[in-house]
Design a protein around this motif. Structure first.
Motif, PDB file in Angstrom:
ATOM      1  N   LEU A 141       4.061  -1.194  -6.794  1.00 19.02           N
ATOM      2  CA  LEU A 141       2.671  -0.676  -6.609  1.00 19.02           C
ATOM      3  C   LEU A 141       2.651  -0.032  -8.261  1.00 19.02           C
ATOM      4  CD1 LEU A 141      -0.611  -0.413  -5.361  1.00 19.02           C
ATOM      5  CD2 LEU A 141       0.632   1.096  -4.326  1.00 19.02           C
ATOM      6  N   THR A 142       2.717   1.185  -8.209  1.00 21.05           N
ATOM      7  CA  THR A 142       2.828   1.963  -9.899  1.00 21.05           C
ATOM      8  C   THR A 142       3.287   1.027 -11.278  1.00 21.05           C
ATOM      9  OG1 THR A 142       4.842   2.960  -9.528  1.00 21.05           O
ATOM     10  CG2 THR A 142       2.713   4.174  -8.296  1.00 21.05           C
ATOM     11  N   ALA A 143       4.298   0.254 -10.587  1.00 16.73           N
ATOM     12  CA  ALA A 143       4.672  -0.326 -11.949  1.00 16.73           C
ATOM     13  C   ALA A 143       3.881  -1.498 -12.836  1.00 16.73           C
ATOM     14  CB  ALA A 143       6.152  -0.828 -11.629  1.00 16.73           C
ATOM     15  N   ALA A 144       3.117  -1.859 -10.963  1.00 14.33           N
ATOM     16  CA  ALA A 144       1.882  -2.773 -11.217  1.00 14.33           C
ATOM     17  C   ALA A 144       0.638  -2.456 -12.044  1.00 14.33           C
ATOM     18  CB  ALA A 144       1.654  -3.904  -9.875  1.00 14.33           C
ATOM     19  N   LEU A 145       0.417  -1.552 -11.616  1.00 16.56           N
ATOM     20  CA  LEU A 145      -0.909  -0.525 -12.326  1.00 16.56           C
ATOM     21  C   LEU A 145      -0.498  -1.039 -13.617  1.00 16.56           C
ATOM     22  CD1 LEU A 145      -1.324   1.882  -9.088  1.00 16.56           C
ATOM     23  CD2 LEU A 145      -3.027   0.038  -9.969  1.00 16.56           C
ATOM     24  N   THR A 146       0.405   0.280 -13.831  1.00 13.71           N
ATOM     25  CA  THR A 146       1.237   0.741 -15.288  1.00 13.71           C
ATOM     26  C   THR A 146       1.656  -1.080 -16.442  1.00 13.71           C
ATOM     27  OG1 THR A 146       2.194   2.541 -14.352  1.00 13.71           O
ATOM     28  CG2 THR A 146       2.680   1.199 -16.802  1.00 13.71           C
ATOM     29  N   ALA A 147       1.537  -2.043 -15.674  1.00 19.62           N
ATOM     30  CA  ALA A 147       1.295  -3.104 -16.067  1.00 19.62           C
ATOM     31  C   ALA A 147      -0.013  -3.998 -16.458  1.00 19.62           C
ATOM     32  CB  ALA A 147       2.289  -4.281 -14.744  1.00 19.62           C
ATOM     33  N   ALA A 148      -0.761  -4.077 -15.638  1.00 17.32           N
ATOM     34  CA  ALA A 148      -2.159  -3.869 -15.906  1.00 17.32           C
ATOM     35  C   ALA A 148      -3.576  -2.991 -16.489  1.00 17.32           C
ATOM     36  CB  ALA A 148      -2.964  -3.735 -14.111  1.00 17.32           C
ATOM     37  N   GLY A 149      -2.224  -1.803 -17.616  1.00 17.41           N
ATOM     38  CA  GLY A 149      -3.000  -0.956 -17.936  1.00 17.41           C
ATOM     39  C   GLY A 149      -3.672  -0.491 -17.643  1.00 17.41           C
ATOM     40  N   ALA A 150      -3.837   0.218 -16.048  1.00 14.19           N
ATOM     41  CA  ALA A 150      -4.697   0.983 -15.548  1.00 14.19           C
ATOM     42  C   ALA A 150      -4.685   2.673 -15.694  1.00 14.19           C
ATOM     43  CB  ALA A 150      -4.241   1.045 -13.850  1.00 14.19           C
ATOM     44  N   PRO A 151      -5.421   3.053 -16.209  1.00 16.37           N
ATOM     45  CA  PRO A 151      -4.807   4.539 -16.737  1.00 16.37           C
ATOM     46  C   PRO A 151      -4.362   5.328 -16.365  1.00 16.37           C
ATOM     47  CG  PRO A 151      -7.499   4.464 -16.957  1.00 16.37           C
ATOM     48  CD  PRO A 151      -6.339   2.816 -15.590  1.00 16.37           C
ATOM     49  N   LEU A 152      -3.655   6.368 -16.552  1.00 13.15           N
ATOM     50  CA  LEU A 152      -2.494   7.396 -16.229  1.00 13.15           C
ATOM     51  C   LEU A 152      -3.144   7.954 -14.607  1.00 13.15           C
ATOM     52  CD1 LEU A 152       0.594   7.735 -15.533  1.00 13.15           C
ATOM     53  CD2 LEU A 152       0.161  10.106 -17.093  1.00 13.15           C
ATOM     54  N   ALA A 153      -4.598   8.206 -14.848  1.00 15.65           N
ATOM     55  CA  ALA A 153      -4.886   9.046 -13.312  1.00 15.65           C
ATOM     56  C   ALA A 153      -4.975   8.498 -12.578  1.00 15.65           C
ATOM     57  CB  ALA A 153      -6.189   9.178 -13.989  1.00 15.65           C
ATOM     58  N   VAL A 154      -5.314   6.636 -12.558  1.00 14.76           N
ATOM     59  CA  VAL A 154      -5.437   6.143 -11.418  1.00 14.76           C
ATOM     60  C   VAL A 154      -3.694   5.659 -11.090  1.00 14.76           C
ATOM     61  CG1 VAL A 154      -6.163   3.516 -11.312  1.00 14.76           C
ATOM     62  CG2 VAL A 154      -7.727   4.182 -12.357  1.00 14.76           C
ATOM     63  N   ALA A 155      -3.071   5.635 -11.069  1.00 15.55           N
ATOM     64  CA  ALA A 155      -1.707   5.005 -11.406  1.00 15.55           C
ATOM     65  C   ALA A 155      -0.978   7.181 -10.608  1.00 15.55           C
ATOM     66  CB  ALA A 155      -1.048   5.420 -12.175  1.00 15.55           C
ATOM     67  N   LEU A 156      -1.709   7.972 -11.015  1.00 16.69           N
ATOM     68  CA  LEU A 156      -0.970   9.377  -9.939  1.00 16.69           C
ATOM     69  C   LEU A 156      -1.932   9.419  -8.726  1.00 16.69           C
ATOM     70  CD1 LEU A 156      -1.310  11.536 -13.101  1.00 16.69           C
ATOM     71  CD2 LEU A 156       0.916  10.653 -11.869  1.00 16.69           C
ATOM     72  N   GLY A 157      -3.446   9.367  -8.952  1.00 14.84           N
ATOM     73  CA  GLY A 157      -4.013   8.701  -8.029  1.00 14.84           C
ATOM     74  C   GLY A 157      -2.984   7.455  -6.771  1.00 14.84           C
ATOM     75  N   ALA A 158      -2.498   6.942  -6.736  1.00  8.41           N
ATOM     76  CA  ALA A 158      -2.025   5.693  -6.075  1.00  8.41           C
ATOM     77  C   ALA A 158      -0.502   6.479  -5.803  1.00  8.41           C
ATOM     78  CB  ALA A 158      -1.652   4.894  -6.437  1.00  8.41           C
ATOM     79  N   VAL A 159      -0.332   7.562  -6.608  1.00  7.23           N
ATOM     80  CA  VAL A 159       1.096   8.102  -5.781  1.00  7.23           C
ATOM     81  C   VAL A 159       0.577   8.854  -5.273  1.00  7.23           C
ATOM     82  CG1 VAL A 159       3.259   9.236  -6.914  1.00  7.23           C
ATOM     83  CG2 VAL A 159       2.034   8.016  -8.558  1.00  7.23           C
ATOM     84  N   ALA A 160      -0.062   9.661  -4.988  1.00  3.43           N
ATOM     85  CA  ALA A 160      -0.594  10.582  -3.660  1.00  3.43           C
ATOM     86  C   ALA A 160      -0.767   9.806  -2.638  1.00  3.43           C
ATOM     87  CB  ALA A 160      -1.933  11.622  -5.110  1.00  3.43           C
ATOM     88  N   LEU A 161      -1.636   8.762  -2.804  1.00  3.50           N
ATOM     89  CA  LEU A 161      -2.203   7.937  -2.011  1.00  3.50           C
ATOM     90  C   LEU A 161      -0.915   7.635  -0.917  1.00  3.50           C
ATOM     91  CD1 LEU A 161      -5.232   6.163  -2.364  1.00  3.50           C
ATOM     92  CD2 LEU A 161      -4.595   8.176  -0.817  1.00  3.50           C
ATOM     93  N   LEU A 162       0.070   7.555  -2.001  1.00  2.00           N
ATOM     94  CA  LEU A 162       1.159   6.416  -0.976  1.00  2.00           C
ATOM     95  C   LEU A 162       2.119   8.025  -0.801  1.00  2.00           C
ATOM     96  CD1 LEU A 162       3.055   3.892  -4.138  1.00  2.00           C
ATOM     97  CD2 LEU A 162       2.685   3.768  -1.326  1.00  2.00           C
TER      98      LEU A 162
END
Length: 434
Positions: A98-119
């Motif tokens: 999930l986080t790797a896909a967000l990174t590959a999609a070019g999502a801002p780091l803040a968005v990926a960190l939000g996903a980590v918090a939810l995970l």
């Protein structure tokens, strides 16, 4: 009549209790850790060896990440262990992808960190509901952090995700291999531990009648007996282990006294349904998510190299079941990681070969599993260099700066985890206090 103090003030006073420092220094006793440690070491070692044999040492760190599923279900009966290992392995892979896909999609780091918090919150709730025990959601956040590190393309997401799944499959096979030769081993261990706990409770009670230590020993014995009965119920429902379970049930009755019939066997879904009515998991989940969001945001704004590690620190702190437990874990994790970073620094700077790194990682893994049940802070002395060496296998980041970043991020996360315990309380408690 003066109104009672608010939950925030009451909890703040508990956090400031100097007794936590003394408790953080205390070493406990445990047994039967060597076999579990060797299983974990074998799972990680075989995964690294398989990566080398396939000529893909660049995927070794991600495969070893999946192999950390071996940390779960150490002492569970084999049928429950099979389900726990499969679920943990799947969760580790999903978190990474999930986080790797967000990174590959070019999502801002803040968005990926939000996903980590939810995970982290979701994994914590799942672990509490099905009662996996340690390490809880902490390893899931470690997996999610792996998806953020370094540039990631869609091809990387697929390859690394498959490598993680292969590592989880190896871990499942290694940890289930004992079923072929000693299928009743977890039940034998549970009954032995119950008998030992009852014996200690009797000794403490005789030596210090009325002392709080006696009450703690009795409570520990009660939990050990309840766990043994649960394990025996699982084995009694299976043809291959039924005969031995009957003998062990009789042995338990001799030391614990006659009791009602054993409880019905519960699979993971049954356990979750039984745990669902309790409110504790909801509060814990909210605290973990909020602490994860806060720690990730602060680390990002402060310019720390690995903000997800701060989220891992807050998540690890909040796996504690009480305020006391959370504060002790925060002290042990923060101080242990800082010292562990000093151990990791020369290892990372030495730029070890893949073979040497693999040997050190496996050795640290085994030592960690032997020590962690005795003292979490001491275990961080080996967990920290092991985690950083695994990260370096994935080629993520500059090894020379990772040790300091790990220490800073972890201390920040641990502090914000404790802060979450202080400020986040059930709404009903707040209203009652008012």
């Amino acid at each position: 009549m003066p109104s009672p103090p608010s939950p925030v003030l009451a909890t703040a006073r508990q956090v400031a209790d100097p007794h936590h420092v003394r408790a953080a220094l205390r070493v406990t006793t445990t047994d039967a850790t060597v076999a579990a440690a060797l299983r974990c070491g074998a799972a990680v070692g075989l995964t690294l060896a398989a990566s080398a044999a396939a000529g893909r040492t660049d995927l070794a760190g991600f495969a070893a990440l999946g192999a950390l599923a071996s940390l779960y279900g150490r002492y569970d009966p084999y049928r429950r262990r099979a389900a726990v290992l499969a679920g943990a392995g799947g969760l580790l892979v999903v978190a990474f992808v999930l986080t790797a896909a967000l990174t590959a999609a070019g999502a801002p780091l803040a968005v990926a960190l939000g996903a980590v918090a939810l995970l982290s919150g979701t994994a914590t709730v799942l672990c509490v509901l099905v009662r996996t025990g340690p390490p809880g959601a902490t390893i899931v956040v470690f997996a999610a952090a792996g998806g953020i590190a370094g540039p990631v393309g869609w091809h990387d997401v697929l390859e690394r995700g498959l490598a993680g799944a292969a590592g989880a499959a190896i871990a499942w096979s290694v940890c289930m291999s004992g079923y072929l030769v000693r299928p009743s081993a977890p039940a034998r261990l549970a009954v032995r531990r119950a008998a030992d706990a009852l014996r200690r409770a009797d000794d403490v009670r005789a030596a210090s009648d009325g002392d709080p230590a006696a009450a703690d020993a009795v409570e520990a014995a009660y939990r050990a007996v309840a766990h043994a009965r649960t394990v025996l119920a699982d084995d009694l429902s299976h043809r291959r282990t039924r005969d031995t379970a009957l003998v062990l049930t009789a042995e338990l009755a001799v030391v614990a006294g006659p009791a009602d019939a054993l409880p019905a066997r519960r699979n993971l879904r049954d356990t979750a349904r039984a745990t669902w009515p309790s409110a504790g998991w909801r509060l814990t989940g909210v605290r973990v998510v909020l602490a994860g969001l806060a720690s990730g945001a602060v680390a990002l704004v402060a310019g720390f190299g690995h903000p997800a590690w701060a989220q891992m620190g807050s998540t690890a702190t909040l796996q504690g079941t009480t305020t006391h437990h959370a504060v002790v874990r925060a002290l042990q994790r923060g101080a242990g990681t800082a010292l562990g970073a000093l151990v990791a620094w020369p290892l990372l700077s030495a730029h070890l070969s893949f073979a040497a790194t693999a040997v050190v990682v496996v050795g640290l893994q085994v030592v960690t599993e032997v020590v962690v049940g005795r003292h979490y802070g001491l275990a961080m002395l080996t967990i920290t260099p092991m985690a950083l060496l695994m990260t370096s296998l994935g080629g993520a980041g500059d090894p020379s700066g990772m040790a300091l970043s790990r220490a800073l991020d972890t201390v920040l996360g641990a502090a914000l985890g404790v802060l979450a315990v202080v400020v986040v309380h059930p709404r009903r408690a707040g209203r009652a206090a008012g």
